[in-house]
Design a protein around this motif. Structure first.
Motif, PDB file in Angstrom:
ATOM      1  N   MET A   1       0.851  -1.200   0.000  1.00 18.39           N
ATOM      2  CA  MET A   1       0.000   0.000   0.000  1.00 18.39           C
ATOM      3  C   MET A   1       0.889   1.254   0.000  1.00 18.39           C
ATOM      4  N   LYS A   2       0.537   2.197  -0.831  1.00 16.99           N
ATOM      5  CA  LYS A   2       1.302   3.447  -0.905  1.00 16.99           C
ATOM      6  C   LYS A   2       0.961   4.336   0.277  1.00 16.99           C
ATOM      7  N   LYS A   3       1.844   5.257   0.540  1.00 15.37           N
ATOM      8  CA  LYS A   3       1.609   6.215   1.617  1.00 15.37           C
ATOM      9  C   LYS A   3       0.644   7.305   1.147  1.00 15.37           C
ATOM     10  N   ILE A   4      -0.192   7.778   2.057  1.00 16.56           N
ATOM     11  CA  ILE A   4      -1.174   8.802   1.736  1.00 16.56           C
ATOM     12  C   ILE A   4      -0.521  10.085   1.230  1.00 16.56           C
ATOM     13  N   HIS A   5       0.640  10.440   1.764  1.00 18.99           N
ATOM     14  CA  HIS A   5       1.267  11.705   1.378  1.00 18.99           C
ATOM     15  C   HIS A   5       1.768  11.693  -0.068  1.00 18.99           C
ATOM     16  N   GLU A   6       1.588  10.587  -0.778  1.00 21.64           N
ATOM     17  CA  GLU A   6       2.033  10.501  -2.161  1.00 21.64           C
ATOM     18  C   GLU A   6       0.910  10.799  -3.159  1.00 21.64           C
ATOM     19  N   ILE A   7      -0.106  11.548  -2.759  1.00 19.33           N
ATOM     20  CA  ILE A   7      -1.168  11.862  -3.718  1.00 19.33           C
ATOM     21  C   ILE A   7      -0.702  12.967  -4.658  1.00 19.33           C
ATOM     22  N   SER A   8      -1.174  12.877  -5.889  1.00 18.89           N
ATOM     23  CA  SER A   8      -0.766  13.832  -6.926  1.00 18.89           C
ATOM     24  C   SER A   8      -1.560  15.133  -6.816  1.00 18.89           C
ATOM     25  N   GLY A   9      -1.177  16.099  -7.612  1.00 22.47           N
ATOM     26  CA  GLY A   9      -1.901  17.367  -7.649  1.00 22.47           C
ATOM     27  C   GLY A   9      -3.344  17.180  -8.073  1.00 22.47           C
ATOM     28  N   ALA A  10      -3.570  16.326  -9.073  1.00 23.66           N
ATOM     29  CA  ALA A  10      -4.934  16.061  -9.535  1.00 23.66           C
ATOM     30  C   ALA A  10      -5.751  15.388  -8.439  1.00 23.66           C
ATOM     31  N   GLU A  11      -5.126  14.452  -7.723  1.00 27.55           N
ATOM     32  CA  GLU A  11      -5.818  13.784  -6.621  1.00 27.55           C
ATOM     33  C   GLU A  11      -6.142  14.774  -5.512  1.00 27.55           C
ATOM     34  N   LEU A  12      -5.245  15.708  -5.276  1.00 26.78           N
ATOM     35  CA  LEU A  12      -5.495  16.734  -4.258  1.00 26.78           C
ATOM     36  C   LEU A  12      -6.705  17.584  -4.641  1.00 26.78           C
ATOM     37  N   THR A  13      -6.844  17.896  -5.919  1.00 29.52           N
ATOM     38  CA  THR A  13      -8.007  18.658  -6.399  1.00 29.52           C
ATOM     39  C   THR A  13      -9.297  17.910  -6.067  1.00 29.52           C
ATOM     40  N   VAL A  14      -9.303  16.599  -6.303  1.00 30.96           N
ATOM     41  CA  VAL A  14     -10.482  15.771  -5.997  1.00 30.96           C
ATOM     42  C   VAL A  14     -10.711  15.727  -4.491  1.00 30.96           C
ATOM     43  N   MET A  15      -9.640  15.587  -3.707  1.00 32.43           N
ATOM     44  CA  MET A  15      -9.773  15.564  -2.243  1.00 32.43           C
ATOM     45  C   MET A  15     -10.399  16.859  -1.735  1.00 32.43           C
ATOM     46  N   GLN A  16      -9.991  17.981  -2.309  1.00 30.96           N
ATOM     47  CA  GLN A  16     -10.538  19.267  -1.872  1.00 30.96           C
ATOM     48  C   GLN A  16     -12.046  19.333  -2.105  1.00 30.96           C
ATOM     49  N   ILE A  17     -12.518  18.742  -3.186  1.00 28.67           N
ATOM     50  CA  ILE A  17     -13.966  18.701  -3.449  1.00 28.67           C
ATOM     51  C   ILE A  17     -14.652  17.832  -2.409  1.00 28.67           C
ATOM     52  N   LEU A  18     -14.071  16.678  -2.106  1.00 28.95           N
ATOM     53  CA  LEU A  18     -14.655  15.800  -1.085  1.00 28.95           C
ATOM     54  C   LEU A  18     -14.677  16.489   0.276  1.00 28.95           C
ATOM     55  N   TRP A  19     -13.587  17.160   0.628  1.00 29.75           N
ATOM     56  CA  TRP A  19     -13.530  17.871   1.919  1.00 29.75           C
ATOM     57  C   TRP A  19     -14.582  18.979   1.965  1.00 29.75           C
ATOM     58  N   LYS A  20     -14.688  19.735   0.885  1.00 32.53           N
ATOM     59  CA  LYS A  20     -15.616  20.875   0.842  1.00 32.53           C
ATOM     60  C   LYS A  20     -17.062  20.410   1.034  1.00 32.53           C
ATOM     61  N   ASN A  21     -17.422  19.300   0.402  1.00 32.52           N
ATOM     62  CA  ASN A  21     -18.797  18.810   0.477  1.00 32.52           C
ATOM     63  C   ASN A  21     -19.070  18.012   1.749  1.00 32.52           C
ATOM     64  N   ASN A  22     -18.007  17.488   2.357  1.00 32.09           N
ATOM     65  CA  ASN A  22     -18.098  16.814   3.656  1.00 32.09           C
ATOM     66  C   ASN A  22     -19.158  15.708   3.690  1.00 32.09           C
ATOM     67  N   ARG A  23     -19.203  14.906   2.610  1.00 28.21           N
ATOM     68  CA  ARG A  23     -20.138  13.777   2.546  1.00 28.21           C
ATOM     69  C   ARG A  23     -19.632  12.800   1.487  1.00 28.21           C
ATOM     70  N   ALA A  24     -20.195  11.600   1.501  1.00 29.68           N
ATOM     71  CA  ALA A  24     -19.866  10.617   0.473  1.00 29.68           C
ATOM     72  C   ALA A  24     -20.401  11.122  -0.871  1.00 29.68           C
ATOM     73  N   MET A  25     -19.586  11.006  -1.903  1.00 26.14           N
ATOM     74  CA  MET A  25     -19.975  11.532  -3.217  1.00 26.14           C
ATOM     75  C   MET A  25     -19.794  10.484  -4.313  1.00 26.14           C
ATOM     76  N   ARG A  26     -20.677  10.547  -5.306  1.00 30.90           N
ATOM     77  CA  ARG A  26     -20.550   9.722  -6.505  1.00 30.90           C
ATOM     78  C   ARG A  26     -19.529  10.363  -7.438  1.00 30.90           C
ATOM     79  N   VAL A  27     -18.976   9.559  -8.348  1.00 30.87           N
ATOM     80  CA  VAL A  27     -18.017  10.086  -9.320  1.00 30.87           C
ATOM     81  C   VAL A  27     -18.643  11.241 -10.098  1.00 30.87           C
ATOM     82  N   GLN A  28     -19.894  11.092 -10.522  1.00 23.70           N
ATOM     83  CA  GLN A  28     -20.546  12.138 -11.316  1.00 23.70           C
ATOM     84  C   GLN A  28     -20.667  13.447 -10.538  1.00 23.70           C
TER      85      GLN A  28
END
Length: 72
Positions: A1-28
């Motif tokens: 398993m990779k370390k969490i701190h190895e997320i890419s810039g694109a992955e960080l963009t997606v994480m920020q959306i998940l954090w902002k919405n603060n709920r489980a989200m579908r890909v769409q």
């Protein structure tokens, strides 16, 4: 398993959306938030799967739909 701190810039963009919405989200739903950046559904789905493998998000399947929630 990779370390969490190895997320890419694109992955960080997606994480920020998940954090902002603060709920489980579908890909769409994530794609809808990225509409102005013109990201493909498949790209977002791939990023979320990679993030799941890294332990940055968890996935729960409900009624054959995947929902992603940030772990961080």
């Amino acid at each position: 398993m990779k370390k969490i701190h190895e997320i890419s810039g694109a992955e960080l963009t997606v994480m920020q959306i998940l954090w902002k919405n603060n709920r489980a989200m579908r890909v769409q739903e994530v794609c809808d938030e990225l509409e102005s950046q013109h990201w493909e559904y498949r790209t977002v789905a791939t990023l979320l799967m990679r993030m799941k493998e890294k332990g940055a998000v968890v996935m729960k399947k409900t009624n054959n739909v995947n929902y992603y929630t940030p772990v961080l």
